[in-house]
Design a protein around this motif. Structure first.
Motif, mmCIF file in Angstrom:
data_model
loop_
_atom_site.group_PDB
_atom_site.id
_atom_site.type_symbol
_atom_site.label_atom_id
_atom_site.label_comp_id
_atom_site.label_asym_id
_atom_site.label_seq_id
_atom_site.Cartn_x
_atom_site.Cartn_y
_atom_site.Cartn_z
ATOM 1 N N ALA A 163 0.837 -1.202 0.000
ATOM 2 C CA ALA A 163 0.000 0.000 0.000
ATOM 3 C C ALA A 163 0.873 1.255 0.000
ATOM 4 O O ALA A 163 1.813 1.379 0.779
ATOM 5 C CB ALA A 163 -0.915 -0.004 1.216
ATOM 6 N N GLU A 164 0.588 2.183 -0.900
ATOM 7 C CA GLU A 164 1.320 3.442 -0.961
ATOM 8 C C GLU A 164 0.385 4.546 -1.420
ATOM 9 O O GLU A 164 -0.528 4.312 -2.222
ATOM 10 C CB GLU A 164 2.519 3.348 -1.911
ATOM 11 N N THR A 165 0.594 5.713 -0.905
ATOM 12 C CA THR A 165 -0.241 6.862 -1.279
ATOM 13 C C THR A 165 0.649 8.051 -1.575
ATOM 14 O O THR A 165 1.662 8.271 -0.891
ATOM 15 C CB THR A 165 -1.219 7.235 -0.144
ATOM 16 N N LEU A 166 0.310 8.789 -2.613
ATOM 17 C CA LEU A 166 0.982 10.041 -2.925
ATOM 18 C C LEU A 166 0.126 11.169 -2.377
ATOM 19 O O LEU A 166 -1.040 11.312 -2.756
ATOM 20 C CB LEU A 166 1.173 10.190 -4.435
ATOM 21 N N GLU A 167 0.693 11.937 -1.476
ATOM 22 C CA GLU A 167 -0.088 12.954 -0.783
ATOM 23 C C GLU A 167 -0.126 14.253 -1.581
ATOM 24 O O GLU A 167 0.898 14.848 -1.887
ATOM 25 C CB GLU A 167 0.493 13.217 0.611
ATOM 26 N N PHE A 168 -1.343 14.684 -1.956
ATOM 27 C CA PHE A 168 -1.571 15.991 -2.559
ATOM 28 C C PHE A 168 -2.515 16.740 -1.618
ATOM 29 O O PHE A 168 -3.728 16.713 -1.786
ATOM 30 C CB PHE A 168 -2.211 15.862 -3.945
ATOM 31 N N LYS A 169 -1.934 17.359 -0.590
ATOM 32 C CA LYS A 169 -2.740 17.994 0.440
ATOM 33 C C LYS A 169 -3.486 19.193 -0.110
ATOM 34 O O LYS A 169 -2.890 20.122 -0.678
ATOM 35 C CB LYS A 169 -1.863 18.425 1.612
ATOM 36 N N THR A 170 -4.815 19.168 0.012
ATOM 37 C CA THR A 170 -5.654 20.250 -0.498
ATOM 38 C C THR A 170 -5.258 21.573 0.163
ATOM 39 O O THR A 170 -5.114 21.660 1.382
ATOM 40 C CB THR A 170 -7.136 19.968 -0.222
ATOM 41 N N SER B 5 -0.795 -8.129 3.871
ATOM 42 C CA SER B 5 0.324 -7.468 4.530
ATOM 43 C C SER B 5 0.491 -7.966 5.959
ATOM 44 O O SER B 5 1.610 -8.154 6.442
ATOM 45 C CB SER B 5 0.116 -5.946 4.535
ATOM 46 N N LEU B 6 -0.636 -8.201 6.651
ATOM 47 C CA LEU B 6 -0.577 -8.705 8.025
ATOM 48 C C LEU B 6 0.053 -10.091 8.067
ATOM 49 O O LEU B 6 0.894 -10.383 8.931
ATOM 50 C CB LEU B 6 -1.983 -8.741 8.633
ATOM 51 N N VAL B 7 -0.339 -10.945 7.128
ATOM 52 C CA VAL B 7 0.224 -12.298 7.071
ATOM 53 C C VAL B 7 1.737 -12.239 6.853
ATOM 54 O O VAL B 7 2.510 -12.922 7.528
ATOM 55 C CB VAL B 7 -0.450 -13.124 5.953
ATOM 56 N N HIS B 8 2.169 -11.385 5.921
ATOM 57 C CA HIS B 8 3.597 -11.281 5.636
ATOM 58 C C HIS B 8 4.351 -10.687 6.823
ATOM 59 O O HIS B 8 5.494 -11.078 7.103
ATOM 60 C CB HIS B 8 3.830 -10.441 4.385
ATOM 61 N N PHE B 9 3.729 -9.744 7.516
ATOM 62 C CA PHE B 9 4.381 -9.135 8.680
ATOM 63 C C PHE B 9 4.611 -10.174 9.776
ATOM 64 O O PHE B 9 5.699 -10.262 10.342
ATOM 65 C CB PHE B 9 3.532 -7.984 9.219
#
Length: 421
Positions: free
Chosen positions: A72-79, A393-397
């Motif tokens: 999971a990744e997000t690019l932040e474009f803060k309004t 992701s939880l399983v891999h962690f």
């Protein structure tokens, strides 16, 4: 301790080949690869080439290829955040700066406050100028977002993310890592056989006094053919059959004067191995290998050792082998150093075995390993939709945490065996 340093470049080579497999097939599938790293932890140094950061990190026992969308990744474009954007010759935004770009030369720029953005699907950015007017701009598919002078990231359109690819493409990107290790094993075994020759018969040169072989009646000149009816024609195959006996009496078939004799032999434990006390005529057990024989031997040895390794894993699962028999980085470093001292050929053979172990181990369906990721991709193919990224992701962690605990155990075993045995 000096021996351990030989292990670092050897293992780094294996990691590089493994990650190269992931990298090449990810690129082939059109996935954006953000980073190709050798090692874990803080970055020592690296360089950006194209869209990928190539880096070396402080802990050399591992590596990774970071694909866009794999986690999971997000690019932040803060309004409301003010930005300065560079516009390319095609009219699309190529760089977005959330800080003062300083002396950077920008031929065409636009500025304003962010009111809306979609860096994945429609690829646009909406800016509000000083007069309150909003303008929508197209984002270049390779646009970069600069959060500060040292922190930037390239956008990853939906069609360049790991999750957007077919199950087959994702499976190949994951499978390629272990596969490249196995291919390296074949190559190294072929080189090893080319250097040492073909071993195709076990001619006894001498028998050590007061050993199981002497007691059983084995003499110099005998040719060892089989153990418990199973053919052996290399020292490796004989060594493994004796190890498998765990000290129980075995039937060794030898050829003597044109006749086959079955002799009961009880192997004795010598360190971690079992032996019977014979030495072989090297010049009679080996001959020079042709190129084709070296290639064939590379495949054959890889196949034979694959069976040995899988058998070992199976015995661990069934309890026939104790966890105390496992070796970790310290023991592998010690053995690598000893192999290097013995010469180039033994080092190449040991490197081949390490590569094969790494490839097969990563194919096991253990969380955090490639095999586990392949299981999730298989479930996706069957269900028609991927498993929830948060659940995966939880399983891999959890799996990674358990692997770290196992690493601590085997490292403790290493220290005990090497320094306190």
């Amino acid at each position: 301790m000096e021996k351990f340093w030989v292990f670092i470049p050897v293992f780094s080579l294996l990691v590089f080949v493994h990650e190269l497999g992931h990298f090449l097939f990810a690129k082939r599938a059109g996935i954006l690869v953000r980073e190709f790293a050798i090692g874990f932890g803080p970055k020592l140094f690296g360089w950006q080439k194209g869209e990928t950061l190539y880096s070396f990190r402080i802990f050399p026992l591992g590596g990774f290829v970071r694909m866009a969308g794999e986690d999971a990744e997000t690019l932040e474009f803060k309004t409301g955040a003010p930005v300065v954007c560079e516009v390319g010759p095609h009219g699309k935004i190529t760089h977005v700066f959330f800080h003062d770009p300083g002396d950077r030369r920008i031929d065409r720029r636009v500025a304003g406050k962010v009111t809306d953005a979609d860096p994945e699907k429609e690829l646009y950015l909406v800016l509000e100028d000083e007069s309150g007017r909003e303008t929508r701009y197209e984002l270049d598919a390779d646009a970069w977002i600069h959060y500060d002078p040292k922190n930037r990231v390239q956008i990853a359109p939906a069609d360049r993310q790991f999750g957007s690819k077919s199950a087959g493409q994702k499976a190949m990107a994951i499978l390629a890592g272990p596969l490249f290790n196995i291919l390296l094993t074949i190559l190294l075994f072929a080189v090893y056989v080319g250097m040492t020759g073909v071993e195709d018969r076990l001619v006894v040169g001498s028998v050590v006094p007061n050993t199981p072989a002497e007691k059983a009646g084995i003499v110099g000149g005998d040719v060892i053919l089989a153990v418990n009816g199973e053919k052996v024609n290399t020292t490796d195959s004989l060594r493994y059959k004796l190890l498998d006996s765990k000290g129980q009496t075995v039937t060794v078939t030898v050829e003597r004067d044109g006749n086959n004799l079955d002799l009961p032999v009880t192997p004795q434990k010598t360190g971690e191995a079992y032996t019977i006390g014979v030495q072989f005529y090297v010049d009679q057990t080996r001959r020079d290998a042709t190129f084709s024989e070296s290639v064939v031997a590379g495949f054959k040895l890889t196949w034979e050792w694959t069976g040995v390794i899988i058998d070992g894993f199976a015995k661990l699962v069934t309890g026939q082998l104790s966890i105390q028999s496992l070796g970790g980085p310290i023991q592998m470093g010690d053995i690598t150093g000893k192999a290097a001292e013995a010469g180039m050929a033994p080092l190449i053979k040991w490197t081949a075995l390490l590569s094969l172990n790494l490839g097969i181990f990563n194919l096991l369906p253990i969380p955090a390993l490639d095999g586990s990721r392949l299981v999730f991709i298989g479930l996706e193919a069957v269900r028609g939709k991927p498993v929830s990224p948060s659940k995966e992701s939880l399983v891999h962690f959890v799996g990674f945490a358990l692997l770290m605990m196992l690493m601590l155990v085997v490292t403790f075993n290493d220290i005990r065996k090497i320094f306190f045995a």
